[in-house]
Scaffold this motif. Structure first.
Motif, short mmCIF file in Angstrom:
data_model
loop_
_atom_site.label_atom_id
_atom_site.label_comp_id
_atom_site.label_asym_id
_atom_site.label_seq_id
_atom_site.Cartn_x
_atom_site.Cartn_y
_atom_site.Cartn_z
N THR A 87 1.34 -0.61 0.05
CA THR A 87 -0.17 -0.08 -0.21
C THR A 87 1.20 0.63 -0.11
OG1 THR A 87 -0.41 -0.61 2.37
CG2 THR A 87 -1.71 -1.35 1.26
N ALA A 88 0.14 2.31 -0.39
CA ALA A 88 0.64 3.68 -0.34
C ALA A 88 -0.25 4.66 0.27
CB ALA A 88 1.13 4.22 -1.77
N SER A 89 0.09 5.67 0.87
CA SER A 89 -0.23 6.85 1.70
C SER A 89 -0.38 8.45 1.18
CB SER A 89 -0.26 6.04 2.42
OG SER A 89 1.40 6.95 3.82
N ALA A 140 -4.79 5.89 3.24
CA ALA A 140 -3.64 4.56 2.97
C ALA A 140 -4.60 3.72 1.74
CB ALA A 140 -3.34 3.41 3.87
N ALA A 162 1.22 2.27 -5.34
CA ALA A 162 0.56 1.85 -4.79
C ALA A 162 0.76 0.06 -5.66
CB ALA A 162 -0.52 1.14 -4.49
N THR A 175 2.32 -0.88 4.21
CA THR A 175 3.54 0.34 3.22
C THR A 175 5.08 0.04 3.53
OG1 THR A 175 1.64 1.61 3.18
CG2 THR A 175 3.78 2.65 2.17
#
Length: 431
Positions: A199-201, A269, A324, A352
């Motif tokens: 994941t990214a945020s 997220a 992501a 992440t």
């Protein structure tokens, strides 16, 4: 069977005892040069093909968090956070890349070893996996002469994974420079299961910049506390189920004044479409401001705030536009199955890590794999630890993955990848 030896344990303790939490964690100095030199000395047979910090221009790329941009204005910031790339084998051979990070969160704990468990900051995230990686590669070379001759191994040992840096001055510049392989493994705690998602945020700062007032005349000013509190509740409802963290809210600490300014932080997220989620927050803030105006227009103490809320409230994105990782790869699945590495369950959420920078890279398969569990092993917290049995098991997985890669690369449609031919830069700082 791959072994995690007493010498490996001693190396891990030495790495743990080097404080490597950097300025993004509010700690100076990070001894990352020293840690990477120590790691290089332990990587028998590998050559150093890159050892330097990211370029200042890397901080101007899209997606770099605002906190990193600000910190990088200090010329010592990047200089003290180098990245290391080691290579075993020809540069033009099919390549498997492993990524480890040697920086840690703040809160240094000295290492200790009781014969079964190693304790200390970085034990599981990720100095322990970094040392176990070397043990696994050592075993692969011993068992299969094609490793380091017919196929090559790259090891990225990076800074900038922790502290909200998101790999923007560590892994990202290395990937952009071509230091990756057909197979890429990011060594993070996954319970010895391979994960193909990361994941990214994005982080939004909802800011109210109005005029304050004294407590005797609260209606004369803009009440940022009430406005931001209202927006915090509104966003919590509107973004429910979307992995939104309604985080810090600050206006002031005094009891006898109305604060006209303040900030609310919201972290989002995402596993796929980050742009849709950030757009949803922008819309939710606008809707919340409108509702606040309707709810408090007739309240004397808040009428001015209600009337001006749309004018004094802004949304600034401190972090936005990060990729992501969500790709699946049948070739990777088959290789991991052949190597006896189980898959991360599809129903379990991802997390992440720097593997996000492999998103969309053509001809490259990527997995996250490592020993231990971020929560169970107290990563980022006091009492961080890792079991030697888990490090040994991970070393075995590394050996099998590399040897399976060597076998697979001889007879299957191996994805292509570009790997730089460049030698060690002449600008390497003196040891």
């Amino acid at each position: 069977m791959a072994e995690f030896t007493d010498a490996d344990a001693a190396l891990l303790l030495r790495l743990i005892n080097l404080p490597t939490a950097g300025p993004m964690e509010g700690v100076e100095p990070a001894l990352l040069w020293e840690a990477q030199y120590l790691y290089t000395d332990a990587a028998a047979g590998f050559s150093v093909v890159h050892h330097e910090p990211a370029a200042r221009s890397d901080m101007d790329l899209p997606g770099v968090p605002e906190s990193v941009r600000v910190a990088a204005q200090d010329p010592t910031f990047l200089a003290n956070q180098p990245n290391l790339v080691l290579r075993l084998g020809p540069a033009d051979a099919p390549t498997v890349m492993f990524n480890v990070h040697l920086d840690t969160v703040a809160g240094h704990e000295r290492g200790r070893y009781d014969g079964a468990v190693i304790h200390g900051r970085g034990a599981v995230d990720a100095k322990g996996p970094a040392v176990a990686l070397l043990a696994g590669l050592r075993d692969a070379v011993r068992r299969d002469p094609r490793v380091g001759t017919e196929v090559s191994v790259l090891v990225q040992a990076v800074s900038g994974e922790e502290g909200g840096a998101m790999g923007t001055f560590g892994t990202r510049p290395l990937v952009n420079a071509g230091y990756y392989g057909a197979l890429n493994v990011f060594c993070e705690p996954t319970g010895l299961r391979y994960l193909t998602r990361a994941t990214a945020s994005a982080t939004a700062r909802v800011r109210v910049a109005g005029m304050g007032s004294i407590d005797d005349r609260p209606g004369d000013g803009h009440n940022a506390t009430v406005l931001l509190g209202f927006l915090a509740q509104h966003l919590a409802g509107q973004l429910a189920g979307r992995q939104a963290c309604i985080a810090g809210l600050h206006t002031g600490t005094r009891h006898n004044r109305v604060y006209g300014g303040g900030d609310l932080l919201v972290n989002l997220a995402y596993a796929d479409d980050g742009e849709a989620l950030t757009n949803a927050l922008d819309r939710a803030v606008a809707e919340g401001i409108a509702r606040f105006g309707q709810a408090f227009a007739a309240v004397p103490e808040l009428a001015r705030t209600a009337a001006d809320a749309h004018r004094v409230t802004t949304v600034d994105w401190l972090k936005r536009g990060l990729p992501a990782l969500s790709a699946s790869d049948p070739w990777l699945d088959a290789l991991m199955a052949e190597a006896g590495v189980p898959a991360w369950p599809a129903h379990e959420p991802a997390f992440t890590c720097d593997a996000i920078w492999m998103s969309g890279v053509p001809g490259a398969a990527t997995a996250v794999l490592g020993p231990g569990d971020l929560a169970v092993n107290n990563a980022h917290a006091d009492g961080e630890f890792v079991a030697v049995a888990d490090l040994t098991a991970f070393a075995g997985q590394v050996s099998r993955v590399v040897r399976t890669f060597a076998e697979t690369s001889r007879h299957s449609g191996l994805p292509t990848a570009r790997v730089p031919m460049n030698p060690l830069p002449t600008g390497r700082l003196p040891r």
